[in-house]
Write an enzyme that holds these catalytic residues in place. Structure first.
Site, PDB file in Angstrom:
ATOM      1  N   GLU A 159       0.800  -1.227   0.000  1.00 49.18           N
ATOM      2  CA  GLU A 159       0.000   0.000   0.000  1.00 49.18           C
ATOM      3  C   GLU A 159       0.833   1.277   0.000  1.00 49.18           C
ATOM      4  O   GLU A 159       0.457   2.272   0.606  1.00 49.18           O
ATOM      5  CB  GLU A 159      -0.966   0.018   1.195  1.00 49.18           C
ATOM      6  N   GLU A 266      -5.220  -9.260   1.688  1.00 47.98           N
ATOM      7  CA  GLU A 266      -6.040  -9.077   2.897  1.00 47.98           C
ATOM      8  C   GLU A 266      -7.484  -9.038   2.430  1.00 47.98           C
ATOM      9  O   GLU A 266      -7.773  -8.455   1.387  1.00 47.98           O
ATOM     10  CB  GLU A 266      -5.770  -7.723   3.587  1.00 47.98           C
TER      11      GLU A 266
END
Ligand SMILES: *[C@@H]1O[C@H](CO)[C@@H](O)[C@H](O)[C@H]1NC(C)=O
Ligand SMILES: *[C@@H]1O[C@H](CO)[C@@H](O)[C@H](O)[C@H]1NC(C)=O
Length: 479
Positions: A159, A266
């Protein structure tokens, strides 16, 4: 065969059997021994959150063998086949934990970065954080994990790109880190361990991020800065959702022709809470398994943000939460025997060529000139990290769990232990394997049962032969 005998020769007869290293082929992770495509049934594993990474006190999530046995035993009966571990200290000894997870039939996806200064790219000014000592840290992680057969892959970033602004500056640097890691692995590891990126599911920049990392510079598919895999952290399926409502359908449409494996690094939206995990039937159903290679549930240990499946206390005791049982029940509805026995397709998708027109969002970086390694880095890539951390499988003489584990209803679980699997075996959820009705896994996503309230999901209410067998061999009964 060659590999297997090499491992045996290395460790001697007492060593537990090892899982077969996976290989990237086209869009799939492939078990080269069985020839089957592999679906990740994953769990994010970071006891204590980012505070669980504490190099000053010699602590990271894979440094305490007894804690790993406890969690591996509980995740084994859940059906997990892969853990994702975020923050690791390359200089700690991970042999016991890696060996325990290997014996339990689980792979490891390892992030090479950490949130500490100098241990990850700074998304605000990546050029300032891309220097030799930082890269040395990422290479040291490779050294520490390259020799475990159950190391599935490395994430070069997580990220780091989360909006158009960071998309403007960060992409060439992540590609540079990916290149440096891949060159390091090529020079110093015995096998080609995949390197990829874990993206934020921000739809403005997701497609560009994926294309930036998968594309071939000057049409060269073997360009070392190309990612070997691409993953995203996605929280768009919340509660009783569906393939369409969650937007999973648009992700499948987007990644259908990916040149590299794609999976959820995730998932597990936690509103409403407790969770219903109805996405499981869809993730492992026919709408997705041709495009996605499974996913990683966020997360094992409970933290303030309330995503945990287990309350892991400082004294080592654990209390399972209702979500643990709900997830188990959802896994049980999937015919994993069928899901994991699909032959590798052998299909190869050529990556798009890197060119400015590939990038859709205005402002996102479309320049594919990748920064050269910073001063001093190439020497480390060539000669190796010094001093060099190392890791190897070790013999585990006792697989029993030392800590007290309490179920959601307050009952304590006795005789917990990791059950070492035999050669090449990968852990799998216990339910569903007896049924081979075609298409059964597809229905589970839409026909989820009404969830019983917390506490009533008690042990032994479901009687499936496979589960009884598991509880005998594992020496305890969880369900
Ligand atoms: C590289 O990493 C190793 C292992 O952590 C460490 O001992 C060494 O000091 C590092 N070297 C540099 C130049 O940062
Ligand atoms: C692309 O990036 C390189 C390196 O930063 C730079 O030298 C070059 O001018 C850039 N090209 C364009 C078209 O902006």
């Amino acid at each position: 065969m060659l590999l297997q005998s090499a491992i045996v020769a290395l460790g001697g007869a007492t060593l537990a059997a090892a899982v077969t290293p996976l290989e990237v082929q086209g869009q799939q992770f492939v078990n080269t021994k069985s020839g089957n495509a592999f679906q990740i049934v994953g769990m994010a594993y970071q006891i204590g959150g980012s505070a669980g990474y504490d190099p000053k006190h010699g602590k990271d999530p894979l440094s305490n063998g007894d804690i790993c046995k406890r969690d591996a035993a509980l995740m084994q009966s859940l059906g997990v086949n892969t853990i994702r571990v975020y923050n690791l200290d390359p200089n700690l000894n991970h042999d016991e934990c890696a060996s325990v997870f290997n014996a339990a039939g689980m792979y490891m996806i390892i992030d090479v970065n950490s949130p500490l200064a100098g241990e990850s790219l700074n998304s605000g000014a990546p050029w300032e954080s891309y220097y030799a000592a930082y890269l040395n840290r990422t290479f040291a992680i490779v050294e520490a994990f390259k020799s475990y057969p159950n190391t599935l892959g490395f994430f070069s970033g997580n990220e780091v790109i989360d909006n158009v602004k960071t998309g403007a500056t960060v992409p060439p640097y992540v590609r540079a880190v990916t290149r440096d890691l891949k060159n390091y692995i090529k020079n110093h590891a015995d096998r080609k361990i995949p390197v990829g990126y874990s993206a934020a599911d921000v739809r403005d920049v997701l497609e560009d991020t994926w294309n930036y990392f998968q594309c071939a510079i000057d049409g060269d598919e073997d360009d070392m800065s190309r990612a070997d895999m691409f993953a995203l952290n996605s929280y768009s399926w919340c509660g009783e959702s569906s393939f369409q409502k969650s937007g999973y359908d648009t992700l499948v449409a987007l990644f259908k022709d990916s040149s590299v494996p794609v999976f959820y690094s995730e998932f597990g939206c936690n509103t409403p809470s407790p969770r219903v995990f109805t996405e499981i039937g869809t993730i492992y159903g026919s709408e997705m398994t041709g495009t996605f290679a499974g996913g990683v549930v966020y997360e094992w240990a409970q933290e303030d943000n309330n995503y945990g499946l287990a309350e892991c206390n400082d004294d080592g005791t654990v209390t399972l939460l209702a979500d643990y049982h709900t997830l188990h029940d959802q896994y049980s509805k999937v015919d994993f025997k069928k899901v994991q026995s699909v032959k590798a397709s052998g299909k190869k998708v050529s990556p798009p060529e890197c060119k400015a027109s590939l990038i859709k969002e205005k402002g996102f970086n479309n320049n594919f000139t990748i920064p050269a390694p910073p001063p001093g880095a190439q020497k480390i890539i060539d000669n190796g990290v010094s001093p060099k951390p190392s890791g190897k499988l070790v013999d585990i003489s006792d697989y029993s769990v030392k800590h007290k584990v309490t179920d959601v209803d307050g009952k304590s679980l006795s005789n917990l232990a990791v059950k070492p699997l035999s050669g090449d075996e990968i852990n799998t959820p216990s339910g569903g394997s007896g049924s081979s009705t075609s298409g059964s896994s597809d229905e589970t996503g839409n026909a989820a049962p009404t969830l019983a309230p917390q506490g009533s999901l008690s042990a032994a209410t479901i009687v499936i032969p496979a589960m009884i067998a598991l509880s005998f061999t594992a020496g305890f009964t969880l369900f």
